[in-house]
Design a protein around this motif. Structure first.
Motif, PDB file in Angstrom:
ATOM      1  N   GLN A 132      65.901  43.451  49.513  1.00 40.00           N
ATOM      2  CA  GLN A 132      67.345  43.326  49.358  1.00 40.00           C
ATOM      3  C   GLN A 132      67.959  42.586  50.551  1.00 40.00           C
ATOM      4  O   GLN A 132      68.861  41.762  50.394  1.00 40.00           O
ATOM      5  CB  GLN A 132      67.975  44.717  49.221  1.00 40.00           C
ATOM      6  CG  GLN A 132      67.603  45.459  47.954  1.00 40.00           C
ATOM      7  CD  GLN A 132      68.143  44.757  46.717  1.00 40.00           C
ATOM      8  OE1 GLN A 132      69.346  44.625  46.543  1.00 40.00           O
ATOM      9  NE2 GLN A 132      67.248  44.299  45.868  1.00 40.00           N
ATOM     10  N   ALA A 133      67.466  42.895  51.734  1.00 37.69           N
ATOM     11  CA  ALA A 133      67.944  42.192  52.924  1.00 37.69           C
ATOM     12  C   ALA A 133      67.635  40.700  52.826  1.00 37.69           C
ATOM     13  O   ALA A 133      68.487  39.845  53.127  1.00 37.69           O
ATOM     14  CB  ALA A 133      67.303  42.791  54.171  1.00 37.69           C
ATOM     15  N   PHE A 134      66.425  40.378  52.410  1.00 39.45           N
ATOM     16  CA  PHE A 134      66.004  38.981  52.269  1.00 39.45           C
ATOM     17  C   PHE A 134      66.955  38.217  51.347  1.00 39.45           C
ATOM     18  O   PHE A 134      67.389  37.098  51.654  1.00 39.45           O
ATOM     19  CB  PHE A 134      64.578  38.927  51.719  1.00 39.45           C
ATOM     20  CG  PHE A 134      63.982  37.552  51.647  1.00 39.45           C
ATOM     21  CD1 PHE A 134      63.237  37.049  52.697  1.00 39.45           C
ATOM     22  CD2 PHE A 134      64.148  36.761  50.511  1.00 39.45           C
ATOM     23  CE1 PHE A 134      62.676  35.773  52.624  1.00 39.45           C
ATOM     24  CE2 PHE A 134      63.600  35.500  50.429  1.00 39.45           C
ATOM     25  CZ  PHE A 134      62.860  34.998  51.485  1.00 39.45           C
ATOM     26  N   GLN A 135      67.302  38.825  50.219  1.00 34.05           N
ATOM     27  CA  GLN A 135      68.151  38.163  49.230  1.00 34.05           C
ATOM     28  C   GLN A 135      69.560  37.907  49.757  1.00 34.05           C
ATOM     29  O   GLN A 135      70.230  36.971  49.306  1.00 34.05           O
ATOM     30  CB  GLN A 135      68.217  39.009  47.957  1.00 34.05           C
ATOM     31  CG  GLN A 135      66.890  39.079  47.210  1.00 34.05           C
ATOM     32  CD  GLN A 135      66.923  40.075  46.062  1.00 34.05           C
ATOM     33  OE1 GLN A 135      67.982  40.542  45.645  1.00 34.05           O
ATOM     34  NE2 GLN A 135      65.751  40.407  45.551  1.00 34.05           N
ATOM     35  N   VAL A 226      62.503  36.507  60.015  1.00 31.64           N
ATOM     36  CA  VAL A 226      63.421  35.380  59.778  1.00 31.64           C
ATOM     37  C   VAL A 226      63.192  34.841  58.374  1.00 31.64           C
ATOM     38  O   VAL A 226      62.053  34.570  57.978  1.00 31.64           O
ATOM     39  CB  VAL A 226      63.217  34.279  60.822  1.00 31.64           C
ATOM     40  CG1 VAL A 226      64.178  33.116  60.560  1.00 31.64           C
ATOM     41  CG2 VAL A 226      63.411  34.815  62.237  1.00 31.64           C
ATOM     42  N   LYS A 227      64.280  34.646  57.636  1.00 37.20           N
ATOM     43  CA  LYS A 227      64.179  34.088  56.301  1.00 37.20           C
ATOM     44  C   LYS A 227      63.925  32.583  56.414  1.00 37.20           C
ATOM     45  O   LYS A 227      64.620  31.882  57.160  1.00 37.20           O
ATOM     46  CB  LYS A 227      65.476  34.339  55.509  1.00 37.20           C
ATOM     47  CG  LYS A 227      65.433  33.834  54.076  1.00 37.20           C
ATOM     48  CD  LYS A 227      66.659  34.279  53.307  1.00 37.20           C
ATOM     49  CE  LYS A 227      66.619  33.775  51.884  1.00 37.20           C
ATOM     50  NZ  LYS A 227      67.753  34.283  51.061  1.00 37.20           N
ATOM     51  N   PRO A 228      62.934  32.076  55.699  1.00 39.63           N
ATOM     52  CA  PRO A 228      62.636  30.642  55.813  1.00 39.63           C
ATOM     53  C   PRO A 228      63.763  29.776  55.264  1.00 39.63           C
ATOM     54  O   PRO A 228      64.517  30.179  54.375  1.00 39.63           O
ATOM     55  CB  PRO A 228      61.351  30.476  54.993  1.00 39.63           C
ATOM     56  CG  PRO A 228      61.293  31.660  54.098  1.00 39.63           C
ATOM     57  CD  PRO A 228      62.006  32.770  54.805  1.00 39.63           C
ATOM     58  N   TYR A 229      63.857  28.550  55.804  1.00 40.04           N
ATOM     59  CA  TYR A 229      64.796  27.578  55.252  1.00 40.04           C
ATOM     60  C   TYR A 229      64.258  27.074  53.921  1.00 40.04           C
ATOM     61  O   TYR A 229      63.056  26.898  53.743  1.00 40.04           O
ATOM     62  CB  TYR A 229      64.977  26.394  56.212  1.00 40.04           C
ATOM     63  CG  TYR A 229      65.824  26.748  57.417  1.00 40.04           C
ATOM     64  CD1 TYR A 229      67.217  26.701  57.327  1.00 40.04           C
ATOM     65  CD2 TYR A 229      65.238  27.118  58.627  1.00 40.04           C
ATOM     66  CE1 TYR A 229      68.004  27.011  58.420  1.00 40.04           C
ATOM     67  CE2 TYR A 229      66.025  27.439  59.728  1.00 40.04           C
ATOM     68  CZ  TYR A 229      67.408  27.389  59.614  1.00 40.04           C
ATOM     69  OH  TYR A 229      68.187  27.714  60.692  1.00 40.04           O
TER      70      TYR A 229
END
Length: 230
Positions: A132-135, A226-229
């Protein structure tokens, strides 16, 4: 909502949590320093951050006092905890939201950073919570977790228990009984502490990069993801 989160809706328990502040204040304060340093190193000044399971706002206050963030969203699953946070955090930069991180949720707009301090050990399904955090993070957004952790083996977990007894200044002859009582209390409170490798694994499974544990002091640890670009 889990029983552990629901329990903090009790006004007396919320008040007690707020006034006691922490089991080991110096260790918790150091964890907060580490978390703030990491955020300031990775994010541009003026970023927007949301805290999951903020409780009565201990770490949110650290974020606010830093003057680094333009917007701080304080969320918790217990209204009684948020009520106490509102009493301490007076700023136009701060907003409050009742949010149960064990259920699906959506932020109004993608976030620069998401933090969680001493809360995710209440999540029975940590993979779901970090998904959920990732989204809800923007590409390149930062997830930073400070939480209770368990030992990787029964032996190391016992060493953690002995350190907790030392902090409490338990007399040597009472330590075995105190350790057993402490473990029972953790279970009653619904604390689901996991070893480091569980946290690292679920963060990687959720799709995060640069996953690491950057600080640990016995039962407390800080995790970066870290969420990827795109």
């Amino acid at each position: 909502m889990t029983e552990a989160i629901r329990a903090y809706n009790d006004p007396e328990r919320a008040r007690k949590y707020h006034t006691q502040r922490a089991f080991d204040p110096p260790r918790k304060a150091r964890m907060f320093e580490v978390m703030l340093d990491i955020l300031q190193a990775l994010l541009p000044s003026g970023g927007k951050v949301l805290e999951l399971g903020a409780g009565t706002g201990d770490f949110s206050k650290v974020l606010l006092d830093s003057g680094f963030f333009s917007q701080i969203q304080v969320t918790d699953g217990a209204e009684e905890m948020l009520s106490l946070a509102r009493q301490d955090l007076h700023s136009e930069q701060v907003t409050f939201q009742l949010l149960d991180f064990t259920k699906p949720w959506t932020a109004p707009e993608p976030l620069d950073a998401m933090v969680s301090s001493m809360a995710l050990h209440h999540a029975p399904d940590k993979l779901f919570t970090v998904q959920q955090a990732f989204q809800n993070l923007r590409p390149g957004g930062v997830l930073l977790i400070g939480d209770h952790v368990a030992g990787a083996t029964p032996q190391t977990h016992h060493l953690i228990a002995l350190e907790r007894a030392r902090v409490k200044q338990v007399p040597a002859e009472e330590v075995p009984d105190w350790v057993e009582q402490d473990q029972e209390a953790q279970a009653r409170q619904g604390n689901i502490c996991e070893p480091l490798d569980v946290y690292l694994s679920v963060l990687q499974q959720a799709g995060f990069l640069h996953v690491d544990c950057l600080w640990r002091d016995y039962w407390m640890a800080v995790f970066l993801a870290v969420k990827p670009y795109e």
